[in-house]
Structure formats: C-alpha cells, structure tokens
Design an enzyme around this catalytic site. Structure first.
Site, mmCIF file in Angstrom:
data_model
loop_
_atom_site.group_PDB
_atom_site.id
_atom_site.type_symbol
_atom_site.label_atom_id
_atom_site.label_comp_id
_atom_site.label_asym_id
_atom_site.label_seq_id
_atom_site.Cartn_x
_atom_site.Cartn_y
_atom_site.Cartn_z
ATOM 1 N N LYS A 46 17.637 46.238 -1.550
ATOM 2 C CA LYS A 46 16.904 47.468 -1.237
ATOM 3 C C LYS A 46 15.521 47.143 -0.674
ATOM 4 C CE LYS A 46 19.946 50.516 -2.135
ATOM 5 N NZ LYS A 46 20.527 50.675 -3.464
ATOM 6 N N LYS A 85 35.353 47.589 4.088
ATOM 7 C CA LYS A 85 35.963 48.679 3.337
ATOM 8 C C LYS A 85 35.506 50.036 3.851
ATOM 9 C CE LYS A 85 32.625 48.605 -0.448
ATOM 10 N NZ LYS A 85 32.439 48.583 -1.898
ATOM 11 N N LYS A 98 30.731 55.421 4.029
ATOM 12 C CA LYS A 98 30.292 56.724 4.531
ATOM 13 C C LYS A 98 29.827 56.667 5.978
ATOM 14 C CE LYS A 98 29.541 58.550 0.053
ATOM 15 N NZ LYS A 98 28.928 58.231 -1.207
#
Ligand code: TRP
Length: 329
Positions: free
Chosen positions: A111, A194, A197
């Site tokens: 992050k 995979k 979104k």
C-alpha cells in the site's frame, strides 16, 4: 461447534471469482458451523477515505451476499461499523501491536508503494482492526486467500500476546478455513491472472445477459491450436477453467475434444460459455435487483444481524476488559 467468520471490503460489485471462490461455499458452510459474515466498511476507509458511494457499496455487497444465498436466519450477517465493540477492541489491541511488525506486513508495504500519498495510521494498523473483527467473536476458523494469511498470523500473535500478558485464555488462535478441492479459482478474461474488479477482466453478478455475452466474446484467446493435442495457452486454459465451473462435464468434454482435433472455433466456445454463465447466475442476478430495491428488508436484516453480532461482541469485550483491569466504581 466451530465459529467461522468472514469479512469483505465493500469496494465494488461481487464477481464470478468471489462467487465460485467463496460465496457459493459459504451458503453450504453456514449450515455446518456458526457463521459470521460481515461487510468491512471501516477497512475500506483506509484506502478510500472519501467515497461518494460509500453507502451504495455497502448496500450492493449486502444485497449480493443475500441474493447468492447467505441466509440471515441461519448466519449472522452484519455491517462492521454497526458493531462499536469492534472499534473498542481495536483500541485495546493496538497497545499490543508493535510498530516494527506492522511496518513489516507485506500488505502495508504494498500500500505504501501504491498509495504513497495516503499512508495513514489506519493503513498501518489494518491487521489490528482485522484481528479485532475475528477475535471479537472468538472465531476459530477464517476462510482467507493467500493474500490474507499474514493478517491471520498477526491475529494469532495478538491473541497469544493478550492471553499471555494477562494470564487468561480469552482468545482462541484462529486458523485458516480450508475448502479443499471445492475451492475453484476463477481466472480473469484478460488472458492472465485471477478474476478481479479491473476493467475487462471480470464478470459481475449484477451483469445482465447481454453484458456477459459482450464481455465473454471479447475475452482474450489465441490464434488456435495448430497441431493435434497442442498445449493450451494460458488465455484459452482460462476460458476452459471458467467453463468447467458453469457448464456440464459433457459440454467441457465436447470442446476439449474439438480443441485436441484442432477443429475448435473459439466463437462457438465463447457463445456456449456466455450462455452457461448466464444460466448459472441469472437467478442471483434477478434476486439482487429485488433485494436492493427493498429498503425495509435490508434495514430489518442489518438490525437483526447487528443485534446478534453485538450480543456476542459484548460478551467477549466484558472478559477482555476484566482481564485488562477495568473496574466500575
Ligand atoms: N482484509 C480482508 C480483505 O481485504 C477483509 C477483512 C476485514 C476480513 N476483516 C476481516 C477477512 C476479518 C476475514 C476476517 O479481503
């Protein structure tokens, strides 16, 4: 009976990967264990401090969970921020979490790399909040993917540290819930990795028949097999993996044979895949719309879930506070 708990951040619609990877298994699991399913809206604030559709996102995931078959009469389904006891436990556990170990968490380091403009304390203590989610119900099992294993490890560390420091056995050390072979990993439509979104990669439970067909027809493939039984490229293997999740074994065998014989037409394969995806999720798709429109129902469900979750949370917090040494005058 084992207590099983799962949380999801409300950052977008649920896709086929969520459904076949977890949600579908949850609908079975809820009858076999005492299950808590919650929407981690506080967690989403660590990366989305100001979101215009904060509430809509929570409502979407809630409706999608219910439409997929999570049963509020069987499992406890709630919104994280409705349970103030979680935040209270978070404060107490923060005193036991060391700066060094939090800074070494790989999700934090990632992050920091990706959102260097907003490295807030909530991000640093994300694993402590997650530990509070889990420990507030003294859960034994948590279904988590690889990316969350380190957080679960931190949860065990904090549970152990608390128990040792205060000489109590308040918290069990939770382990990962393993679905075994039932866990299907759904790849994306963009050729590798995979389903997620990101644009052009996912099919969502809210997608209608036409949208699904359009997305599937645009999915990445290759120029086709050129020799008998040639090795499948990753993009084509991915199409087959999704087909296996939604189609009958006969359908899969049919297209595999055509692939091996080099007679396959990817257009036909995709048409079949789109039809089978729609068949698999059409009932859920319809229910999502109905549930989302029924504000009274959603209100009842969340109040009911919060009441149950708070009862369990209060019982834990009472023991925690006693161990720490809080006393009434
Ligand atoms: N961190 C999890 C994720 O991003 C979401 C989450 C929050 C969670 N609290 C949890 C998952 C507790 C399991 C248990 O996927």
């Amino acid at each position: 009976m084992d207590i099983v708990l799962s949380g999801i951040r409300p950052t977008g619609h649920l896709h086929l990967g969520n459904y076949f990877g977890a949600l579908r298994n949850f609908t079975k699991m809820q009858h076999e264990h005492r299950c808590y399913f919650f929407i981690a809206d506080l967690h989403s604030l660590t990366t989305h401090p100001k979101s215009d559709n904060f509430h809509d996102n929570v409502r979407n995931v809630l409706a999608e969970y219910l439409a997929a078959g999570l049963d509020p009469d069987v499992a406890t389904i709630y919104v994280q921020s409705d349970i103030p006891e979680i935040a209270e436990l978070y404060v107490l556990l923060n005193m036991l979490a060391y700066q060094g170990e939090l800074e070494r968490t790989s999700s934090f380091k990632e992050k920091v790399r990706k959102h260097s403009d907003n490295v807030n304390a909530g991000l640093l203590t994300y694993p402590v909040l997650m530990a509070s989610d889990i420990l507030i119900h003294r859960a034994h099992k948590v279904p988590v993917g690889k990316d969350q294993e380190q957080h679960l490890e931190m949860t065990r560390t904090l549970a152990r540290r608390f128990n040792n420091l205060y000489g109590v056995g308040v918290f069990p050390e939770p382990t990962a819930f393993n679905f075994g072979n039932e866990l299907i990993k759904i790849p994306g439509l963009d050729g590798s990795g995979k389903m997620g979104k990101s644009e052009g990669n996912g099919i969502f439970l809210v997608d209608d028949e036409k949208t699904i067909a359009k997305k599937v027809m645009r999915a990445v493939t290759d120029s086709g097999p050129t020799q008998l039984q040639s090795k499948m490229s990753e993009p084509v293997r991915n199409i087959f993996t999704i087909l296996e999740a939604v189609a009958t074994p006969d359908t899969v065998a049919h297209f595999r044979k055509q692939y091996d014989l080099c007679t396959i037409r990817y257009g036909d394969l995709k048409k079949q895949l789109a039809a089978d995806i729609w068949r698999a999720i059409a009932p859920i798709h319809t229910r999502i719309a109905e549930i989302k429109a029924d504000r009274d129902y959603l209100r009842r469900i969340t109040l009911h879930g919060a009441a149950n979750a708070r009862e369990s949370a209060r019982a834990t917090l009472k023991e925690v506070k006693k161990a720490v040494g809080f006393k009434a005058f």
